[in-house]
Design a protein around this motif. Structure first.
Motif, PDB file in Angstrom:
ATOM      1  N   UNK A 298       0.884  -1.165   0.000  1.00 16.99           N
ATOM      2  CA  UNK A 298       0.000   0.000   0.000  1.00 16.99           C
ATOM      3  C   UNK A 298       0.920   1.212   0.000  1.00 16.99           C
ATOM      4  N   UNK A 299       0.874   1.974  -1.057  1.00 17.52           N
ATOM      5  CA  UNK A 299       1.805   3.078  -1.238  1.00 17.52           C
ATOM      6  C   UNK A 299       1.754   4.041  -0.051  1.00 17.52           C
ATOM      7  N   UNK A 300       2.922   4.368   0.455  1.00 13.30           N
ATOM      8  CA  UNK A 300       3.147   5.297   1.571  1.00 13.30           C
ATOM      9  C   UNK A 300       2.678   4.768   2.921  1.00 13.30           C
ATOM     10  N   UNK A 301       2.253   3.527   3.005  1.00 14.21           N
ATOM     11  CA  UNK A 301       1.806   2.950   4.278  1.00 14.21           C
ATOM     12  C   UNK A 301       2.376   1.556   4.519  1.00 14.21           C
ATOM     13  N   UNK A 302       3.657   1.297   4.245  1.00 15.30           N
ATOM     14  CA  UNK A 302       4.181  -0.070   4.402  1.00 15.30           C
ATOM     15  C   UNK A 302       4.171  -0.541   5.853  1.00 15.30           C
ATOM     16  N   UNK A 303       4.494   0.343   6.781  1.00 21.49           N
ATOM     17  CA  UNK A 303       4.517  -0.057   8.194  1.00 21.49           C
ATOM     18  C   UNK A 303       3.122  -0.422   8.694  1.00 21.49           C
ATOM     19  N   UNK A 304       2.121   0.287   8.225  1.00 16.87           N
ATOM     20  CA  UNK A 304       0.739  -0.014   8.619  1.00 16.87           C
ATOM     21  C   UNK A 304       0.312  -1.390   8.123  1.00 16.87           C
ATOM     22  N   UNK A 305       0.636  -1.674   6.866  1.00 14.26           N
ATOM     23  CA  UNK A 305       0.275  -2.978   6.295  1.00 14.26           C
ATOM     24  C   UNK A 305       1.034  -4.096   7.001  1.00 14.26           C
ATOM     25  N   UNK A 306       2.331  -3.879   7.288  1.00 18.14           N
ATOM     26  CA  UNK A 306       3.105  -4.905   7.990  1.00 18.14           C
ATOM     27  C   UNK A 306       2.549  -5.127   9.390  1.00 18.14           C
ATOM     28  N   UNK A 307       2.073  -4.066  10.042  1.00 16.38           N
ATOM     29  CA  UNK A 307       1.436  -4.218  11.353  1.00 16.38           C
ATOM     30  C   UNK A 307       0.160  -5.040  11.261  1.00 16.38           C
ATOM     31  N   UNK A 308      -0.648  -4.776  10.234  1.00 15.53           N
ATOM     32  CA  UNK A 308      -1.878  -5.554  10.042  1.00 15.53           C
ATOM     33  C   UNK A 308      -1.556  -7.020   9.785  1.00 15.53           C
ATOM     34  N   UNK A 309      -0.520  -7.276   8.971  1.00 13.05           N
ATOM     35  CA  UNK A 309      -0.118  -8.659   8.692  1.00 13.05           C
ATOM     36  C   UNK A 309       0.369  -9.352   9.959  1.00 13.05           C
ATOM     37  N   UNK A 310       1.117  -8.640  10.792  1.00 15.30           N
ATOM     38  CA  UNK A 310       1.585  -9.224  12.061  1.00 15.30           C
ATOM     39  C   UNK A 310       0.399  -9.558  12.963  1.00 15.30           C
ATOM     40  N   UNK A 311      -0.599  -8.681  12.977  1.00 21.52           N
ATOM     41  CA  UNK A 311      -1.801  -8.953  13.772  1.00 21.52           C
ATOM     42  C   UNK A 311      -2.540 -10.188  13.262  1.00 21.52           C
ATOM     43  N   UNK A 312      -2.560 -10.385  11.951  1.00 19.89           N
ATOM     44  CA  UNK A 312      -3.285 -11.506  11.361  1.00 19.89           C
ATOM     45  C   UNK A 312      -2.514 -12.820  11.427  1.00 19.89           C
ATOM     46  N   UNK A 313      -1.212 -12.743  11.644  1.00 22.26           N
ATOM     47  CA  UNK A 313      -0.379 -13.958  11.695  1.00 22.26           C
ATOM     48  C   UNK A 313      -0.905 -14.944  12.743  1.00 22.26           C
ATOM     49  N   UNK A 314      -1.185 -14.464  13.943  1.00 15.24           N
ATOM     50  CA  UNK A 314      -1.661 -15.364  15.010  1.00 15.24           C
ATOM     51  C   UNK A 314      -2.980 -16.033  14.643  1.00 15.24           C
ATOM     52  N   UNK A 315      -3.845 -15.311  13.940  1.00 21.93           N
ATOM     53  CA  UNK A 315      -5.112 -15.888  13.508  1.00 21.93           C
ATOM     54  C   UNK A 315      -4.894 -16.992  12.470  1.00 21.93           C
ATOM     55  N   UNK A 316      -3.935 -16.792  11.561  1.00 22.79           N
ATOM     56  CA  UNK A 316      -3.743 -17.714  10.440  1.00 22.79           C
ATOM     57  C   UNK A 316      -2.983 -18.985  10.792  1.00 22.79           C
TER      58      UNK A 316
END
Length: 146
Positions: free
Chosen positions: A81-99
């Motif tokens: 997501x342009x200009x928001x890489x840290x935000x997307x990586x944070x969302x992915x880290x949050x979803x890791x435990x669910x997956x």
């Protein structure tokens, strides 16, 4: 004097003659043949979700997702997501435990669960993370189907 169109047409001809099988060749000593989808459905599990930012110069880094499974099949996805890489990586880290521990062949189920997981529906950040996960899940399913 040749034009750019002639140059690009020549490149296309060269690319068409390149044996693509050389690119798809498995590494020596790599894993054995991939098991079939039917034999793994309900048994295969997601074991890890790796998040890798890749910078291309001064631009916003691309965010790539590597999903690993219990059977050694790996799926790759892109969640930039342009200009928001840290935000997307944070969302992915949050979803890791669910997956982790889920069956990666249940793509539509996982997609709906992630999209509806929280009280507030996601915007561009969650949708970019979900897009990378979705691509990785389809990559795994495609590899299982051969």
């Amino acid at each position: 004097m040749p034009s750019r169109r002639h140059f690009l047409a020549g490149l296309g001809g060269i690319a068409a003659t390149f044996p693509l099988r050389l690119l798809a060749r498995p590494a020596p000593g790599g894993p054995a043949a991939t098991p079939s989808l039917e034999s793994l459905q309900g048994k295969i599990r997601i074991t890890d979700l790796e998040i890798t930012p890749v910078s291309a110069g001064a631009h916003t880094p691309y965010v790539f997702v590597r999903m690993r499974t219990s059977e050694g099949v790996t799926g790759l996805g892109e969640a930039t997501l342009e200009y928001k890489p840290e935000s997307v990586m944070g969302a992915l880290k949050d979803l890791r435990d669910f997956l982790v521990g889920k069956d990666p062949t249940m793509i539509e189920h996982l997609w709906q669960a992630i999209y509806r997981l929280s009280f507030y529906r996601g915007g561009p950040v969650l949708n970019s993370a979900l897009g990378g996960i979705d691509i990785a899940l389809w990559d795994i399913k495609g590899k299982l189907l051969g």
